[in-house]
Motif scaffolding. Structure first.
Motif, PDB file in Angstrom:
ATOM      1  N   ALA A 565       0.817  -1.213   0.000  1.00 20.29           N
ATOM      2  CA  ALA A 565       0.000   0.000   0.000  1.00 20.29           C
ATOM      3  C   ALA A 565       0.851   1.263   0.000  1.00 20.29           C
ATOM      4  O   ALA A 565       0.426   2.300  -0.513  1.00 20.29           O
ATOM      5  CB  ALA A 565      -0.926  -0.008   1.213  1.00 20.29           C
ATOM      6  N   GLU A 569       4.741   0.096   4.217  1.00 22.82           N
ATOM      7  CA  GLU A 569       3.934  -1.049   4.643  1.00 22.82           C
ATOM      8  C   GLU A 569       4.816  -2.287   4.792  1.00 22.82           C
ATOM      9  O   GLU A 569       5.468  -2.716   3.838  1.00 22.82           O
ATOM     10  CB  GLU A 569       2.812  -1.348   3.654  1.00 22.82           C
ATOM     11  CG  GLU A 569       1.918  -2.491   4.153  1.00 22.82           C
ATOM     12  CD  GLU A 569       0.791  -2.858   3.191  1.00 22.82           C
ATOM     13  OE1 GLU A 569      -0.290  -3.254   3.679  1.00 22.82           O
ATOM     14  OE2 GLU A 569       0.994  -2.754   1.964  1.00 22.82           O
ATOM     15  N   SER A 573       1.676  -6.688   7.090  1.00 21.48           N
ATOM     16  CA  SER A 573       0.416  -6.004   6.788  1.00 21.48           C
ATOM     17  C   SER A 573      -0.059  -6.352   5.381  1.00 21.48           C
ATOM     18  O   SER A 573      -1.251  -6.589   5.151  1.00 21.48           O
ATOM     19  CB  SER A 573       0.586  -4.492   6.920  1.00 21.48           C
ATOM     20  OG  SER A 573       0.945  -4.140   8.236  1.00 21.48           O
ATOM     21  N   ARG A 576      -1.548  -9.821   5.318  1.00 25.91           N
ATOM     22  CA  ARG A 576      -2.837  -9.954   6.004  1.00 25.91           C
ATOM     23  C   ARG A 576      -3.974  -9.243   5.273  1.00 25.91           C
ATOM     24  O   ARG A 576      -5.131  -9.430   5.611  1.00 25.91           O
ATOM     25  CB  ARG A 576      -2.711  -9.436   7.444  1.00 25.91           C
ATOM     26  CG  ARG A 576      -1.869 -10.355   8.314  1.00 25.91           C
ATOM     27  CD  ARG A 576      -1.784  -9.887   9.746  1.00 25.91           C
ATOM     28  NE  ARG A 576      -0.968 -10.807  10.540  1.00 25.91           N
ATOM     29  CZ  ARG A 576      -0.655 -10.631  11.817  1.00 25.91           C
ATOM     30  NH1 ARG A 576      -1.093  -9.545  12.456  1.00 25.91           N
ATOM     31  NH2 ARG A 576       0.086 -11.510  12.461  1.00 25.91           N
ATOM     32  N   ARG A 577      -3.628  -8.447   4.285  1.00 23.32           N
ATOM     33  CA  ARG A 577      -4.679  -7.822   3.473  1.00 23.32           C
ATOM     34  C   ARG A 577      -5.211  -8.767   2.398  1.00 23.32           C
ATOM     35  O   ARG A 577      -6.164  -8.435   1.690  1.00 23.32           O
ATOM     36  CB  ARG A 577      -4.144  -6.554   2.812  1.00 23.32           C
ATOM     37  CG  ARG A 577      -3.943  -5.389   3.741  1.00 23.32           C
ATOM     38  CD  ARG A 577      -3.780  -4.070   3.000  1.00 23.32           C
ATOM     39  NE  ARG A 577      -2.544  -3.957   2.249  1.00 23.32           N
ATOM     40  CZ  ARG A 577      -2.438  -4.018   0.926  1.00 23.32           C
ATOM     41  NH1 ARG A 577      -3.516  -4.243   0.182  1.00 23.32           N
ATOM     42  NH2 ARG A 577      -1.270  -3.883   0.321  1.00 23.32           N
ATOM     43  N   HIS A 578      -4.603  -9.946   2.275  1.00 21.95           N
ATOM     44  CA  HIS A 578      -4.999 -10.888   1.241  1.00 21.95           C
ATOM     45  C   HIS A 578      -5.152 -12.283   1.849  1.00 21.95           C
ATOM     46  O   HIS A 578      -4.457 -12.626   2.807  1.00 21.95           O
ATOM     47  CB  HIS A 578      -3.952 -10.952   0.124  1.00 21.95           C
ATOM     48  CG  HIS A 578      -3.640  -9.624  -0.496  1.00 21.95           C
ATOM     49  ND1 HIS A 578      -2.721  -8.743   0.043  1.00 21.95           N
ATOM     50  CD2 HIS A 578      -4.129  -9.029  -1.607  1.00 21.95           C
ATOM     51  CE1 HIS A 578      -2.652  -7.657  -0.711  1.00 21.95           C
ATOM     52  NE2 HIS A 578      -3.493  -7.808  -1.724  1.00 21.95           N
TER      53      HIS A 578
END
Length: 597
Positions: A565, A569, A573, A576-578
């Motif tokens: 992002a 980042e 992180s 954990r966004r996917h």
């Protein structure tokens, strides 16, 4: 009884003394005779009684003890030392039962991986003196393979020990003021603590005295050996290097308590229970805080309750986590308080000041201590391995340029503390001269691997070899600017704690072709974390061939750099966004150099 027909003359006082002595002996012999006829009906006594009673309860219920419980019941390992000496005299490998027993002495016969013993030490808080490390190098040259491994419990292992040398090694450790007692099997393992305890600028508490107290409490109380299963305890003082206390059965985490919450403000230990990340669980907060000086007392009560309630029939369900799952944390802690005879302090989360954050690179390189003009130097080890020559050289550097201590970390490396500013350059040069380093890339600084099948019969792959291949491959192809942890573990015991790393890999036999042939490989997970980011990684790849692992990690890291992002980042992180499928798709869309089998 009357004394008669004495062959020598005694006065009246002497005769009364002898009459009393004879009467006392008669009573003693009578009581022994009575005891011998009622042994089966009496309660077990002595330091092993708490364990025997727990076993008796299982048998009385009609259930069967696990084989290991039968072995302990038949002959306690500490009562079998003469048998170990006999095997050493004949250079004989142990039976399966004795192999379990000798783990109480820190010895693991690791056939078929190696036809020899491995010895795991006990080093409380991971801290040893320079002369102890040098002495271990001498012992290893004489009795073992000429190297040692730093473990993920801030400990040392010696390997390739023939049976004939086992007793000499154990006694040689004692000569050095070290021990391996209770470092394996169903015992409380090496006590870990903050590796920078007492020298860390941000720590809330120096963990050394508490780890040391617990260490000696265990060593000197036989009733604390022979638990239902192994048990881990850690003390974290909130220093810059994480001690991973939340992966332990008991986690003591230093916290600062604010005013106005019914307890004395200041530094306490927050109590967590039930960590066992190989079973996908962290130590859960109990809401309880403990005065640091009472940590041993509280830990002792928890362990004794576990001894009484742990499963002695099913080894897979014998850890503290499963007692807590069955009883519930609140009920378990109520029973602990009953044992202590007092209530423990409880505070809400808002009573605690935010804890200082750990620095994921502080175990590497030069770092300033709280003492002005002094530094600790984090030494990079090739996946935890040290040759005996390197051990002696590091001991000399610590003695001549540091404060004489060597501090091991859970990150499979070591620190040399107490280096004066003016000696830093000389110390770093000396470390480089012996083939080690004080600098590492983000890929290599967080690279951890268990022993693997080169030295462990449980492992399904050569984890250290494959970890080195991943680092060698990715370092020249991916330029990371944020910390990263890659952990490779060889089996379900998860000694390298693959579930809590950014990228974690557990070994597997991967099918190839249409038959039953397999090759070494891994299941790959991403998004695991520890401390404030504690979570279990999610599966991204299953049945990944070891030969394909370097290229696959490369693609995953390139996907992160392409799709994060922001430049700030972290990989955690991003992962954990996917979900696992999305991460795999992003990785497969990246170009990778080909990896040959």
């Amino acid at each position: 009884m009357k004394i008669e027909h004495l062959s020598v003359d005694f006065n009246d006082e002497q005769k009364r003394y002898l009459e009393g002595l004879a009467a006392g002996l008669k009573v003693t012999l009578a009581s022994r005779g009575a005891a011998s006829t009622t042994t089966a009906a009496t309660e077990p006594t002595g330091p092993d009684a708490i364990h025997i009673k727990a076993q008796d309860k299982v048998l009385a219920s009609g259930r069967k003890l696990a084989d290991q419980e039968k072995i302990k019941r038949e002959l306690h390992p500490f009562d079998a030392y003469e048998r170990l000496k006999e095997q050493a005299r004949s250079n004989a490998a142990p039976s399966a039962a004795d192999n379990f027993r000798w783990r109480y002495h820190g010895l693991f016969h690791v056939a078929p991986a190696q036809d020899s013993y491995m010895c795991r030490l006990r080093i409380p808080n991971g801290i040893m003196k320079h002369w102890q490390l040098a002495g271990l190098a001498d012992l290893a040259d004489q009795l073992c393979g000429p190297y040692s491994h730093v473990t993920t419990r801030a400990n040392l292992q010696l390997r390739e020990i023939p049976p004939k040398h086992a007793v000499m090694l154990l006694e040689g450790l004692s000569d050095l003021g070290l021990t391996a007692r209770g470092s394996g099997a169903d015992n409380i393992r090496n006590v870990t603590g903050t590796p920078t305890a007492g020298i860390d600028p941000q720590e809330l508490l120096d963990t050394r005295p508490y780890a040391r107290e617990w260490h000696f409490h265990i060593l000197n109380d036989r009733s604390l050996y022979g638990l239902p299963r192994k048990f881990n305890v850690a003390f974290d003082g909130a220093g810059r290097i994480a001690a991973l206390e939340d992966t332990n059965d008991i986690a003591f985490s230093a916290v600062e308590v604010k005013d106005g919450f019914g307890v004395t403000s200041g530094v306490w230990f927050r109590l967590g229970l039930g960590g066992i990340t190989g079973h996908k669980d962290f130590a859960k907060p109990t809401g309880i805080i403990v005065e640091p000086e009472r940590a041993t007392e509280v830990a002792d009560a928890i362990v004794r309750l576990f001894i009484e309630t742990g499963d002695r029939t099913n080894r897979l369900k014998a850890r503290l986590k499963y007692v807590l799952d069955s009883m519930g944390h609140d009920k378990f802690m109520q029973a602990v308080e009953e044992r202590l005879g007092r209530k423990l302090a409880r505070v809400p989360d808002e009573a605690l000041q935010p804890r200082p954050e750990a620095d994921r690179m502080a175990h590497i390189g030069v770092n300033a201590q709280k003492q002005a003009g002094l530094n600790w130097i984090g030494v990079v080890l090739p996946l935890g391995k040290l040759t005996t020559d390197q051990m002696r050289a590091l001991a000399k550097i610590a003695s001549n340029l540091g404060d004489g201590e060597i501090r091991l970390t859970v990150w499979q490396n070591l620190l040399i503390p107490g280096v004066h500013d003016e000696n830093v350059a000389m110390a770093c040069a000396a470390i480089e001269q012996i083939g080690l380093s004080t600098q590492a890339s983000h890929i290599r600084a967080g690279l951890i691997a268990c022993t693997g099948n080169a030295g462990c019969k449980f492992a399904a792959a050569n984890t250290k070899k494959h970890a080195a291949e991943i680092a060698d491959w990715c370092e020249s192809r991916v330029e990371l600017d944020t910390p990263l942890n890659i952990h490779l573990t060889g089996c379900h015991h998860s000694c390298a704690q693959h579930y809590i790393s950014d990228i974690g890999m557990i070994a597997a036999k991967v099918p190839v072709g249409d038959g039953d042939d397999t090759v070494e490989g891994y299941h790959l997970f991403a998004g695991g974390g520890f401390g404030p980011q504690a979570d279990i990684g999610r599966e991204v790849y299953r049945d990944l061939k070891a030969a394909d692992a370097p290229g696959t990690v490369e693609k995953l890291l390139k996907a992160y750099l392409a799709h994060r992002a922001s430049p700030d980042e972290p990989f955690l992180s991003f992962a954990r966004r996917h979900d696992g499928d999305a991460l795999r798709q992003l990785a497969e869309a990246q170009n990778s150099s080909e990896v040959s089998a």
